[in-house]
Scaffold this motif. Structure first.
Motif, PDB file in Angstrom:
ATOM      1  N   GLU A 283      58.003  38.757  29.432  1.00  0.00           N
ATOM      2  CA  GLU A 283      56.956  39.036  28.416  1.00  0.00           C
ATOM      3  C   GLU A 283      55.801  38.056  28.688  1.00  0.00           C
ATOM      4  O   GLU A 283      54.627  38.319  28.216  1.00  0.00           O
ATOM      5  N   CYS A 284      55.810  37.192  29.640  1.00  0.00           N
ATOM      6  CA  CYS A 284      55.011  36.131  30.344  1.00  0.00           C
ATOM      7  C   CYS A 284      54.100  37.048  31.206  1.00  0.00           C
ATOM      8  O   CYS A 284      52.898  36.612  31.579  1.00  0.00           O
ATOM      9  N   MET A 352      54.570  28.074  34.151  1.00  0.00           N
ATOM     10  CA  MET A 352      54.490  29.333  33.903  1.00  0.00           C
ATOM     11  C   MET A 352      54.250  29.662  32.291  1.00  0.00           C
ATOM     12  O   MET A 352      53.651  30.427  31.842  1.00  0.00           O
ATOM     13  N   SER A 353      55.444  29.126  31.718  1.00  0.00           N
ATOM     14  CA  SER A 353      55.510  29.622  30.274  1.00  0.00           C
ATOM     15  C   SER A 353      54.455  28.749  29.582  1.00  0.00           C
ATOM     16  O   SER A 353      54.002  29.393  28.623  1.00  0.00           O
ATOM     17  N   GLN A 354      54.095  27.546  29.889  1.00  0.00           N
ATOM     18  CA  GLN A 354      52.889  26.963  29.164  1.00  0.00           C
ATOM     19  C   GLN A 354      51.732  27.641  29.260  1.00  0.00           C
ATOM     20  O   GLN A 354      50.860  28.018  28.364  1.00  0.00           O
ATOM     21  N   LYS A 355      51.435  28.147  30.448  1.00  0.00           N
ATOM     22  CA  LYS A 355      50.040  29.155  30.768  1.00  0.00           C
ATOM     23  C   LYS A 355      50.136  30.127  29.996  1.00  0.00           C
ATOM     24  O   LYS A 355      49.193  30.569  29.189  1.00  0.00           O
ATOM     25  N   PRO A 373      67.581  30.691  30.093  1.00  0.00           N
ATOM     26  CA  PRO A 373      67.553  29.577  29.233  1.00  0.00           C
ATOM     27  C   PRO A 373      66.126  29.370  28.861  1.00  0.00           C
ATOM     28  O   PRO A 373      65.218  29.587  29.617  1.00  0.00           O
ATOM     29  N   GLN A 374      65.905  28.997  27.520  1.00  0.00           N
ATOM     30  CA  GLN A 374      64.672  28.426  26.919  1.00  0.00           C
ATOM     31  C   GLN A 374      64.529  27.006  27.374  1.00  0.00           C
ATOM     32  O   GLN A 374      65.227  26.466  26.634  1.00  0.00           O
ATOM     33  N   LEU A 375      63.789  26.580  28.110  1.00  0.00           N
ATOM     34  CA  LEU A 375      63.676  25.175  28.519  1.00  0.00           C
ATOM     35  C   LEU A 375      62.821  24.484  27.705  1.00  0.00           C
ATOM     36  O   LEU A 375      61.806  25.069  27.153  1.00  0.00           O
ATOM     37  N   ASN A 407      52.504  25.505  38.997  1.00  0.00           N
ATOM     38  CA  ASN A 407      53.461  26.366  39.201  1.00  0.00           C
ATOM     39  C   ASN A 407      53.560  26.872  40.678  1.00  0.00           C
ATOM     40  O   ASN A 407      54.708  26.895  41.340  1.00  0.00           O
ATOM     41  N   TYR A 408      52.268  26.720  41.540  1.00  0.00           N
ATOM     42  CA  TYR A 408      52.555  27.087  43.049  1.00  0.00           C
ATOM     43  C   TYR A 408      53.094  25.718  43.634  1.00  0.00           C
ATOM     44  O   TYR A 408      53.997  26.093  44.598  1.00  0.00           O
ATOM     45  N   VAL A 409      52.805  24.681  43.208  1.00  0.00           N
ATOM     46  CA  VAL A 409      53.447  23.417  43.967  1.00  0.00           C
ATOM     47  C   VAL A 409      54.929  23.462  43.763  1.00  0.00           C
ATOM     48  O   VAL A 409      55.670  23.450  44.778  1.00  0.00           O
TER      49      VAL A 409
END
Length: 460
Positions: A283-284, A352-355, A373-375, A407-409
């Protein structure tokens, strides 16, 4: 959400109550219009994309040949007289060991058909995407059922393998043949979608140069029924193949030696983590640049059909065809390797989730799915951000206050542990930053002054 006094600085307040309808400022609409048309060539223009479209498949064949037939060594002619026999030998490997045989067509086409069927019929969560400027800021709905589809595929594969109908070991043994079929799909779908889009009058952001427009794409949101093809291809084909290549390598090791090496187990874990993350956080994906801006052309299509699944997995191909004694590590090295992978994965997943969830918060459409898992720290409460004159908000909290691309790093670090250098993200990042500089202007400069580092905090 038009520009106002709050654009002067950061805000620490909840963003979950913002209205669902995004209305950019007049300035924002002008910039979106500018970004939503072709005004300059990327990738070196027509000649550059021709070089990429011809050079990358050749590179894939070359690296595969070096890996399988020359013990991983880079081979080359040592004299001008040796060029011709060298090329003849290379072609011989491709002709004999990477021909598009019946097995490869059956397996690869079967996977595509099955994944399309599952994407169509499996139950899923309906996620609203970002407003699309070229559609008058309309938002599209995306059916997120990758979790059911992926694990349905895994269960199906397990049944076929244990019953002997389809042996997993055959996948890695037919790597070259499958790679060629994947390339044919990549080229065929790229050109086919271009002609179909132009014929139906749905093309956008065109340059007028045929080969360049095939490379960049003509359509933005191609769909078959409820299936968004761009999102489907991003998850269901490349990462499913990458995971099953790892499983195939593990099965082959077990049949040959009676055990699976920690190195191969590492790749099975690494590829499962990536595949599962894409599925459980599907969904992200509608909140990403890939969905609302990037067109569906060779750049994306070939990469997902062939580039990712047959370039990211060289370590598995090597391990499946070589004596484990050649790459055995000590226990401390294994501990460091697994720890690095899991740490990088945590940063990648949560950043990724935060953004994405910040964007959902801004739209007022945030909802939580019960997927595993939801981290922890995947969602930031009361995040700080910069309100731009455009109307959008730039996140300056969580991992995103330390780097513009955390996220890229993390993705690079995971890739390095796989033995793959993921240079594609360097250019993608540059394209993203250039686009943001045009879109947000002085607000982007202000954002860069707050989030100083592009990648690694304190370094670069």
């Amino acid at each position: 959400m038009a520009a106002g006094s709050e654009s002067e600085g950061l805000r620490q307040r909840p963003v979950t109550t913002v209205a669902r309808v995004f209305v950019p400022s007049v300035e924002g609409r002008k910039k979106d219009k500018l970004l939503d048309k072709h005004d300059q060539y990327e990738f070196g223009g027509p000649w550059g994309v021709v070089a990429i479209m011809s050079g990358f498949p050749i590179l894939m064949y070359y690296l595969w040949i070096c890996l399988v037939f020359y013990d991983g060594q880079l081979v080359y002619p040592t004299s001008t007289e040796g060029i011709r026999p060298f090329l003849q030998q290379m072609w011989s490997h491709v002709r004999e060991d990477a021909s598009p045989n019946a097995y490869a067509w059956k397996v690869y086409s079967g996977l595509i058909a099955y994944e399309l069927l599952l994407a169509w019929i499996m139950p899923g969560y309906m996620q609203e995407g970002l407003p699309v400027p070229s559609l008058g800021y309309k938002t599209l709905m995306y059916k997120c059922n990758a979790v059911f589809s992926v694990y349905g595929t895994i269960i199906t594969a397990a049944i076929l393998h244990t019953t002997g109908i389809f042996r997993m070991t055959d996948i890695i043994d037919n790597f070259g043949h499958l790679m060629t079929v994947a390339m044919i799909y990549g080229f065929g779908v790229s050109f086919g979608m271009y002609f179909l889009t132009v014929a139906t009058g749905n093309q956008i952001r065109m340059s007028g140069n045929f080969i360049y427009d095939v490379f960049m794409g003509a359509c933005l949101n191609p769909r078959i029924g409820p299936v968004d093809l761009k999102m489907w291809l991003e998850v269901r084909i490349p990462w499913v193949i990458v995971f099953f290549m790892s499983v195939s390598g593990a099965c082959k090791q077990y049949e040959q030696f009676g055990y699976v090496t920690p190195n191969m187990a590492f790749m099975c874990l690494a590829t499962w983590l990536y595949l599962n993350a894409c599925a459980k956080g599907e969904e992200c994906i509608p909140q990403t640049w890939d969905m609302f801006h990037e067109k569906w052309g060779f750049l994306v299509i070939f990469w997902n059909f062939a580039g990712v699944p047959f370039s990211y997995i060289y370590s598995v191909v090597y391990m499946a065809s070589h004596d484990p004694a050649k790459y055995r590590f000590s226990t401390p090295i294994y501990v460091m390797l697994f720890t690095t992978l899991l740490t990088a994965y945590y940063i990648w997943d949560t950043s990724m989730s935060q953004k994405s969830r910040f964007k959902m918060q801004t739209q007022g459409i945030l909802a939580y799915r019960k997927t595993f898992p939801q981290l922890p720290w995947g969602t930031i409460k009361n995040p700080s951000y910069i309100q731009t004159a455009h109307g959008n908000r730039l996140l300056t909290d969580g991992w995103w206050k330390y780097s513009r691309k955390p996220n890229y790093v993390a993705d690079w670090i995971m890739s390095f542990t796989w033995g793959v250098v993921q240079v594609v993200l360097i250019h993608r990042c540059g394209r993203d930053f250039e686009r943001c500089a045009v879109k947000y202007g002085k607000d982007w400069e202000r954002y860069c002054s707050v989030v100083k580092y592009k990648f690694i905090p304190g370094i670069y």
